[in-house]
Structures are given as C-alpha cells and as structure tokens.
Design a protein around this motif. Structure first.
Motif, PDB file in Angstrom:
ATOM      1  N   ARG A 177      43.625  37.967  52.665  1.00 56.70           N
ATOM      2  CA  ARG A 177      42.246  38.451  52.568  1.00 56.70           C
ATOM      3  C   ARG A 177      42.735  40.045  51.985  1.00 56.70           C
ATOM      4  NH1 ARG A 177      37.242  38.278  50.953  1.00 56.70           N
ATOM      5  NH2 ARG A 177      36.101  40.006  51.513  1.00 56.70           N
ATOM      6  N   GLU A 178      41.985  40.141  50.874  1.00 56.33           N
ATOM      7  CA  GLU A 178      42.237  41.272  50.081  1.00 56.33           C
ATOM      8  C   GLU A 178      40.950  42.343  50.439  1.00 56.33           C
ATOM      9  OE1 GLU A 178      40.882  43.006  47.211  1.00 56.33           O
ATOM     10  OE2 GLU A 178      42.747  44.430  47.511  1.00 56.33           O
ATOM     11  N   VAL A 179      41.223  43.364  51.074  1.00 55.91           N
ATOM     12  CA  VAL A 179      40.536  44.494  51.381  1.00 55.91           C
ATOM     13  C   VAL A 179      40.461  45.705  50.321  1.00 55.91           C
ATOM     14  CG1 VAL A 179      39.508  45.852  53.051  1.00 55.91           C
ATOM     15  CG2 VAL A 179      40.638  43.620  53.635  1.00 55.91           C
ATOM     16  N   ASP A 180      39.457  45.936  49.495  1.00 56.75           N
ATOM     17  CA  ASP A 180      39.496  47.221  48.696  1.00 56.75           C
ATOM     18  C   ASP A 180      38.687  48.186  49.318  1.00 56.75           C
ATOM     19  OD1 ASP A 180      38.795  48.895  46.823  1.00 56.75           O
ATOM     20  OD2 ASP A 180      38.132  47.695  45.192  1.00 56.75           O
ATOM     21  N   CYS A 181      39.420  49.248  49.656  1.00 55.94           N
ATOM     22  CA  CYS A 181      39.045  50.644  50.480  1.00 55.94           C
ATOM     23  C   CYS A 181      39.080  51.591  49.571  1.00 55.94           C
ATOM     24  CB  CYS A 181      39.933  50.724  51.659  1.00 55.94           C
ATOM     25  SG  CYS A 181      39.791  49.519  52.850  1.00 55.94           S
ATOM     26  N   GLY A 182      38.700  51.538  48.395  1.00 49.75           N
ATOM     27  CA  GLY A 182      38.261  52.756  47.328  1.00 49.75           C
ATOM     28  C   GLY A 182      39.650  52.881  46.402  1.00 49.75           C
ATOM     29  N   SER A 183      39.769  51.653  45.682  1.00 45.22           N
ATOM     30  CA  SER A 183      40.984  51.666  45.069  1.00 45.22           C
ATOM     31  C   SER A 183      40.341  51.542  43.564  1.00 45.22           C
ATOM     32  CB  SER A 183      41.770  50.161  44.947  1.00 45.22           C
ATOM     33  OG  SER A 183      41.228  49.470  44.254  1.00 45.22           O
ATOM     34  N   CYS A 184      41.020  52.147  42.459  1.00 49.24           N
ATOM     35  CA  CYS A 184      40.514  52.015  41.066  1.00 49.24           C
ATOM     36  C   CYS A 184      40.471  50.572  40.241  1.00 49.24           C
ATOM     37  CB  CYS A 184      41.245  52.872  40.030  1.00 49.24           C
ATOM     38  SG  CYS A 184      42.910  52.163  39.739  1.00 49.24           S
ATOM     39  N   ASN A 185      40.745  49.755  41.063  1.00 55.06           N
ATOM     40  CA  ASN A 185      40.893  47.928  40.825  1.00 55.06           C
ATOM     41  C   ASN A 185      42.029  47.659  40.225  1.00 55.06           C
ATOM     42  OD1 ASN A 185      38.434  47.657  42.071  1.00 55.06           O
ATOM     43  ND2 ASN A 185      37.163  47.134  40.224  1.00 55.06           N
ATOM     44  N   ALA A 186      42.917  48.554  39.754  1.00 58.00           N
ATOM     45  CA  ALA A 186      44.006  48.439  38.891  1.00 58.00           C
ATOM     46  C   ALA A 186      45.072  47.420  40.061  1.00 58.00           C
ATOM     47  CB  ALA A 186      44.865  49.436  38.445  1.00 58.00           C
ATOM     48  N   CYS A 187      45.187  47.978  41.073  1.00 57.70           N
ATOM     49  CA  CYS A 187      45.910  47.094  42.281  1.00 57.70           C
ATOM     50  C   CYS A 187      45.277  45.621  42.643  1.00 57.70           C
ATOM     51  CB  CYS A 187      45.919  47.903  43.557  1.00 57.70           C
ATOM     52  SG  CYS A 187      47.086  49.198  43.622  1.00 57.70           S
ATOM     53  N   GLU A 188      43.933  45.540  42.338  1.00 59.92           N
ATOM     54  CA  GLU A 188      43.226  44.106  42.440  1.00 59.92           C
ATOM     55  C   GLU A 188      43.680  43.277  41.295  1.00 59.92           C
ATOM     56  OE1 GLU A 188      41.447  46.966  43.338  1.00 59.92           O
ATOM     57  OE2 GLU A 188      41.580  46.165  45.574  1.00 59.92           O
ATOM     58  N   LEU A 189      43.779  43.877  40.138  1.00 60.51           N
ATOM     59  CA  LEU A 189      44.175  43.031  39.068  1.00 60.51           C
ATOM     60  C   LEU A 189      45.727  42.622  39.105  1.00 60.51           C
ATOM     61  CD1 LEU A 189      42.666  45.299  36.125  1.00 60.51           C
ATOM     62  CD2 LEU A 189      42.057  42.948  36.770  1.00 60.51           C
ATOM     63  N   GLU A 190      46.516  43.334  39.596  1.00 64.07           N
ATOM     64  CA  GLU A 190      47.988  42.877  39.947  1.00 64.07           C
ATOM     65  C   GLU A 190      47.828  41.941  41.163  1.00 64.07           C
ATOM     66  OE1 GLU A 190      50.195  43.621  37.512  1.00 64.07           O
ATOM     67  OE2 GLU A 190      49.004  45.299  36.735  1.00 64.07           O
ATOM     68  N   ILE A 191      47.580  42.362  42.231  1.00 61.37           N
ATOM     69  CA  ILE A 191      47.145  41.129  43.093  1.00 61.37           C
ATOM     70  C   ILE A 191      46.756  39.804  42.656  1.00 61.37           C
ATOM     71  CG2 ILE A 191      46.011  40.651  45.358  1.00 61.37           C
ATOM     72  CD1 ILE A 191      46.079  43.708  46.109  1.00 61.37           C
ATOM     73  N   ALA A 192      45.674  39.845  41.800  1.00 64.12           N
ATOM     74  CA  ALA A 192      45.169  38.643  41.237  1.00 64.12           C
ATOM     75  C   ALA A 192      46.254  37.778  40.362  1.00 64.12           C
ATOM     76  CB  ALA A 192      43.728  39.011  40.575  1.00 64.12           C
ATOM     77  N   ALA A 193      47.120  38.793  39.865  1.00 65.28           N
ATOM     78  CA  ALA A 193      48.166  38.069  38.914  1.00 65.28           C
ATOM     79  C   ALA A 193      48.953  37.247  39.621  1.00 65.28           C
ATOM     80  CB  ALA A 193      48.481  39.311  38.178  1.00 65.28           C
ATOM     81  N   ILE A 194      49.293  37.580  40.863  1.00 61.82           N
ATOM     82  CA  ILE A 194      50.345  36.823  41.560  1.00 61.82           C
ATOM     83  C   ILE A 194      49.935  35.357  41.730  1.00 61.82           C
ATOM     84  CG2 ILE A 194      51.019  38.822  42.845  1.00 61.82           C
ATOM     85  CD1 ILE A 194      49.995  37.649  45.403  1.00 61.82           C
ATOM     86  N   SER A 195      48.612  34.944  41.424  1.00 64.58           N
ATOM     87  CA  SER A 195      47.986  33.467  41.401  1.00 64.58           C
ATOM     88  C   SER A 195      48.079  33.020  40.186  1.00 64.58           C
ATOM     89  CB  SER A 195      46.870  33.308  42.189  1.00 64.58           C
ATOM     90  OG  SER A 195      46.815  33.771  43.667  1.00 64.58           O
ATOM     91  N   ASN A 196      48.533  33.623  39.070  1.00 68.60           N
ATOM     92  CA  ASN A 196      48.466  32.968  37.850  1.00 68.60           C
ATOM     93  C   ASN A 196      49.778  32.178  37.638  1.00 68.60           C
ATOM     94  OD1 ASN A 196      50.617  34.687  36.971  1.00 68.60           O
ATOM     95  ND2 ASN A 196      49.650  36.045  36.056  1.00 68.60           N
ATOM     96  N   PRO A 197      49.825  31.339  36.354  1.00 70.24           N
ATOM     97  CA  PRO A 197      50.980  30.483  36.406  1.00 70.24           C
ATOM     98  C   PRO A 197      52.317  31.206  36.178  1.00 70.24           C
ATOM     99  CG  PRO A 197      48.966  29.868  34.970  1.00 70.24           C
ATOM    100  CD  PRO A 197      48.953  31.226  35.454  1.00 70.24           C
TER     101      PRO A 197
END
Ligand code: SF4
Ligand code: SF4
Length: 269
Positions: free
Chosen positions: A137-157
């Motif tokens: 479960r990903e919890v955003d506690c005030g990030s700029c969203n760049a970390c979210e993009l990289e986390i989402a990328a671990i699910s890509n092909p």
C-alpha cells in the motif's frame, strides 16, 4: 498479417532479468563521494548543499549523509574536477546511519582511511515471510509525486514487479508493506498513524526517497517533519530523489530474499 504476428512473437523481451548484475546507469549514479585524496577541506560543498547532506568535523573529515541528499549536484559542480564525484546510488538500508559515510580531507591525520562507514548497523533479523507474496500500500505523506512515479514504474513491463509476487493494493487492510513517501506533513501525521494501525501485523514500513528518509528539502519545518521515522518505525530506508525503480525493486527483493535484514522493530499491536 502473418509477418506482423511473427514480429510480435519474435521481438526481444523488454523485462530486465537480472536486476542486481546490471551495471549502474546514469540515473543510478547520484551519490556524491570523494574520488580519492585531493579534498582541501574548503567546505564550499557543505555551504552550497540545500539539505545539509554534507558536513565537516574538527578532525578534518567530511561526512556524507546520503539519506538527506536530493542529488541536485550543486556540490560536484562547485568542486574541482575529479575530487568530488557522483558514485552509484546506495540501495536500501535498515538504518539511516548505514546511509552515511565519512571521507578524509587533506587536513585529516594520515592514518584515517579514505572512506569508511560511519557506524555498523544494530541488531537485525532476517524476514522472509513475504518472500513469494508481498502486497504493498503506497502512502503519500506530502511528496512532490516524483517518488510515486518511480514506485508506479516498478509495475511496468521493464521491471515487472509482479513476477516477484509484489503487487499494489487499494487498502492498508489488505497490505503487508507500506511504501511511505514525503517528509510527513503535519496534516498527514494522523492519517499515517491510522494507516499504520489499519495494516495487519506482521508488516513492514519502507521509507522511499530523501523526503521520507530524512525530511529532504521540504522537511524539518513547522509544516513538515523530519521523515517517516519521526512518526512510525521504519524497516528499510531507500535514499534518492527520487530513487530509481531499480533501486526500489532491488531493495525490496533484498528484503524478500533475506540479503537485507530488517531491524528488530516490533510493529505488533
Ligand atoms: S548533490 Fe545536492 S543535496 Fe546532495 S550532497 Fe550535493 S549539494 Fe547536497
Ligand atoms: S524525495 Fe525527491 S522526488 Fe521524492 S518526494 Fe521528495 S522531493 Fe520529490
């Protein structure tokens, strides 16, 4: 149509097979470190660093705190060529002190080693209970969203985290692991604690990015804290701003295989 089908079937696979053996790419080289002797101890790098990730002590030593480094490269651009360089980014660690290194300047005594770890990690134990299945479960506690993009990328092909049994879930009640990003703003402190309480034990907490590890550029103010471990216990710190998908996935894989061992944190309630 036959030709098209053959091309689809025969085209090379995009997924990286062996993450650990792949040499570091440009994006993986972000951590400032001394290339050898030559640092005069002028302290210009410490003065220009926006997050206090470089410090000097009275013994003529330079301290790199990679948990706070946002990879802005202001220090390496300022320094003489070949003295302060960008080394391969450091992967996950179970303590923040493992992300710090001490180097010697020309003002240090001769018997000081060039680079050595600041401190050895404390007691730890291997956890392999999530070796084959890990729900995140990903919890955003005030990030700029760049970390979210990289986390989402671990699910890509290319990285394909699902082949290791790592999948993302929509509720902390279904999660084994919390990925926390951001320096934990005051408004998110309560939400983070509630999310932590809603996650069933055994559970792991992973601080992703410089903000989550240390507060980064936006933390340590009246609006945001000094990182995740100021609110809840953290099992693994992944530095970088943002960390690459490879660094995130390699760190989690290390935790799954037991090559990275977690601290004796007790999240049980
Ligand atoms: S790269 Fe930027 S944040 Fe990192 S140590 Fe250098 S000046 Fe500080
Ligand atoms: S660590 Fe860097 S990329 Fe991640 S949330 Fe903070 S500022 Fe953004």
């Amino acid at each position: 149509l036959r030709k098209f089908r053959c091309k689809r079937i025969c085209r090379p696979k995009v997924t990286i097979k062996d993450l650990d053996r792949r040499p570091p790419s440009y994006a993986d080289r972000w951590a400032p470190m001394l290339a050898g002797n030559g640092c005069s101890g002028c302290m210009a790098c410490a003065e220009v660093c926006p997050t206090g990730a470089i410090a000097f002590n009275n013994s003529g030593q330079i301290l790199f705190k990679h948990d706070a480094c946002i990879a802005c490269r202001a220090c390496t651009d300022l320094c003489e060529p070949g003295v302060l360089i960008l080394g391969p980014g450091i992967g996950g660690a179970v303590t923040r002190s493992e992300l710090s290194y001490v180097g010697s300047t020309d003002k240090a005594s001769a018997d000081e080693p060039a680079i050595r770890p600041l401190k050895t990690p404390g007691p730890s134990k291997t956890i392999k209970i999530f070796a084959k299945s890990m729900h995140v479960r990903e919890v955003d506690c005030g990030s700029c969203n760049a970390c979210e993009l990289e986390i989402a990328a671990i699910s890509n092909p290319v990285y394909d985290a699902e082949r290791f049994g790592i999948s993302f879930v929509a509720s902390p009640r279904h999660a084994d692991v919390l990925f926390v990003t951001g320096s934990v703003t005051r408004q998110m402190e309560l939400a983070l604690n509630k999310t932590m309480a809603a996650t069933p034990s055994p559970k792991l907490v992973v601080a992703v990015g410089a903000c989550a590890c240390s507060g980064g550029l936006f933390g340590n103010t009246q609006f945001a804290g000094a990182g995740v471990d100021a609110s809840i216990k953290v099992d693994i710190y992944i530095p970088g701003c943002p960390p690459s998908p490879r660094a995130i996935l390699s760190s989690i894989r290390g935790l799954q295989r037991g090559t990275i061992t977690r601290s004796e944190h007790d999240h049980s309630r």
